[in-house]
Design an enzyme around this catalytic site. Structure first.
Site, PDB file in Angstrom:
ATOM      1  N   PHE A  50       0.830  -1.215   0.000  1.00  0.00           N
ATOM      2  CA  PHE A  50       0.000   0.000   0.000  1.00  0.00           C
ATOM      3  C   PHE A  50       0.856   1.254   0.000  1.00  0.00           C
ATOM      4  O   PHE A  50       0.384   2.324  -0.386  1.00  0.00           O
ATOM      5  CB  PHE A  50      -0.974  -0.010   1.191  1.00  0.00           C
ATOM      6  CG  PHE A  50      -0.477   0.672   2.427  1.00  0.00           C
ATOM      7  CD1 PHE A  50       0.313   0.016   3.341  1.00  0.00           C
ATOM      8  CD2 PHE A  50      -0.799   2.003   2.670  1.00  0.00           C
ATOM      9  CE1 PHE A  50       0.779   0.650   4.480  1.00  0.00           C
ATOM     10  CE2 PHE A  50      -0.337   2.646   3.807  1.00  0.00           C
ATOM     11  CZ  PHE A  50       0.456   1.968   4.711  1.00  0.00           C
ATOM     12  N   LYS A  51       2.103   1.148   0.404  1.00  0.00           N
ATOM     13  CA  LYS A  51       2.955   2.340   0.445  1.00  0.00           C
ATOM     14  C   LYS A  51       3.149   2.950  -0.955  1.00  0.00           C
ATOM     15  O   LYS A  51       3.431   4.130  -1.070  1.00  0.00           O
ATOM     16  CB  LYS A  51       4.290   2.019   1.095  1.00  0.00           C
ATOM     17  CG  LYS A  51       4.087   1.649   2.565  1.00  0.00           C
ATOM     18  CD  LYS A  51       5.330   1.734   3.377  1.00  0.00           C
ATOM     19  CE  LYS A  51       5.047   1.595   4.861  1.00  0.00           C
ATOM     20  NZ  LYS A  51       4.483   0.290   5.258  1.00  0.00           N
TER      21      LYS A  51
END
Ligand code: PLP
Length: 460
Positions: free
Chosen positions: A107-108
């Protein structure tokens, strides 16, 4: 649209200033002076359009509308799914939001792909360059490498503990082939890497000379970019429907973005569960009203092995009624003694913010990976499994749950195989790239050596 520090120091700054600085000069975190009211996604609006609108509201006058749309278009064009953060139904009233469609399968990427373009754009306008240094034990380094690779204005130096991170995670950082990305394999542990990064920032003369900056999870641009997918989930599952978000948490940047989305009027009701592993700092703060420093415990979900959740400071700032003296006092006391009890006037409001926490241990995490595979066919990563297990515990009749899937299972093949006997394959788009040669420089765990390497990288 101005940003102030949670510790009350300094004059208010605009969006670009706050993002380029990362940490506020007084050691606090930037928060908006007031939360803008933002309209929810209109039917048919694309992810990029929603992102440009929401990030535009946070940027105010510091960035033009056309520039913002161009940055967002570039940021999300490399995602494998056209929806960027698609939802899949995994049970009655339970959805998983897939946040791992970006280039490094975590998700980063969602925030890092945006922030890299934002930096490049802002620095080009000022005719400046910057050196970004980050220590990583997992996903951050890879996401930063993929996002900043090839950009003109930024040199990126990543410190990772030599032979102490998984091969897949290392490959994501070391195979970009980009001249502006330097990988240092430090002969020490992650804490040693992080300590050296802090020391480099504390040395003002050095930091100014190489124009040091950071993009860790306290950076406001990351929080702002992450608030977008909460708004998208609400719109996709139906306006007016109260959702409960379950967020695998470490530094609490992802969870905080949900709170911010709610404050901006993007969510209909707000309930968010921070799912943590055996590192229970966040649970202690939210449930017991206590901050206490304790040693990190190694778990199957390493990106969440965090003992001081940095974004909690923003939550405490809001819970105290934006009392920066109180926040400064709390963190001063915590730095001194490693333990502080939250006063009742913070604990009371903290309990009414819609935030709670659940801790899931290693055995339950393994069990959940197995159970999810059996029930839904999905192989979930160990971080997502912590969220799925917490979702089972907090499920209530009539409440729709959204579990944030924070990484792809293929980043943690050993854990997944041990739990399920199945090998999670890397998507083809990554497998090809990771086959190219690795580039990293091995350095001793020694500040002068690391500083030297950063200095060399800064003048490429
Ligand atoms: C970074 C990370 C988390 C934790 O996110 P925070 O914003 O630090 O709470 C969870 N899962 C994965 C896979 C991560 O990389």
């Amino acid at each position: 649209m101005k940003y102030i520090s949670t510790r009350g120091g300094g004059a208010p700054v605009d969006f670009l200033e706050a993002c380029l600085a990362g940490l506020a000069p007084d050691g606090g975190l930037f928060v908006p002076e007031t939360y803008p009211k933002i309209a929810p996604p209109a039917p048919g609006e694309t992810y990029v359009d929603t992102a440009a609108r929401i990030l535009g509201a946070f940027a105010g006058d510091s960035l033009g509308e056309t520039d913002m749309l161009r940055l967002c278009t570039k940021a999300y064009e490399g995602f494998a799914h056209r929806l960027v953060a698609p939802l899949v139904e995994v049970g009655p009233g339970r959805w998983m939001m897939q946040l791992h469609e970006g280039p490094t399968l975590a998700f980063k990427d969602v925030a890092m792909q945006f922030i890299a373009r934002l930096y490049d754009h802002a620095l080009a306008a000022r005719g400046e360059t910057m050196t970004i240094v980050c220590a990583t034990s997992g996903d951050t380094g890879g996401a930063a490498a993929a996002a900043f690779a090839g950009l003109e204005r930024v040199r990126l130096v990543i410190l990772h503990p030599h032979e102490r991170i998984s091969p897949v995670q290392r490959l994501f950082m070391t195979t970009t082939g980009a001249p502006n990305v330097t990988n240092l394999a430090v002969e020490g542990d992650f804490d040693a890497c992080q300590a050296m990064v802090k020391q480099m920032f504390a040395d003002r003369e050095f930091a100014d000379r190489v124009r040091l900056s950071g993009v860790n999870s306290i950076n406001w641009a990351r929080i702002a970019a992450q608030s977008v997918y909460y708004a998208r989930a609400q719109a996709a599952l139906g306006a007016g429907r109260a959702l409960q978000f379950i967020v695998p948490s470490g530094n609490m940047g992802d969870a905080l973005a949900g709170y911010v989305a709610a404050r901006c009027g993007l969510l209909d009701g707000f309930e968010l569960v921070c799912a943590v592993n055996d590192n229970r700092a966040l649970a202690e703060a939210l449930e017991a009203g206590r901050m206490r420093r304790s040693p990190a415990v190694a778990t199957p979900s390493p990106a969440m092995d965090i003992t001081v959740p940095s974004n909690l400071e923003r939550v405490l700032f809001e819970a105290s009624g934006r009392d920066s003296d109180l926040v400064s006092g709390l963190y001063g006391a915590f730095a001194q003694s490693g333990e502080v009890a939250l006063p009742e006037r913070v604990r009371g409001p903290l309990g009414c913010m819609g935030l709670s926490a659940r801790s899931i241990d290693a055995a339950r995490t393994h069990d959940e990976i197995r159970r999810s595979a059996a029930e839904t066919g999905w192989l979930v990563c160990p971080h997502t499994a912590v969220g799925m297990a917490a979702a089972r515990e907090t499920a209530r009749e009539g409440v729709t749950q959204v579990v944030l899937a924070t990484a792809h299972a293929a980043k943690f093949p050993e854990t997944i195989e041990a739990a399920t006997g199945r090998h999670p394959n890397l998507p083809e788009r990554c497998a090809a790239r990771l086959d190219s040669g690795e580039v990293f420089e091995r350095v001793p765990s020694d500040l002068p050596a690391v500083r030297d390497a950063v200095e060399r990288a800064s003048v490429i």
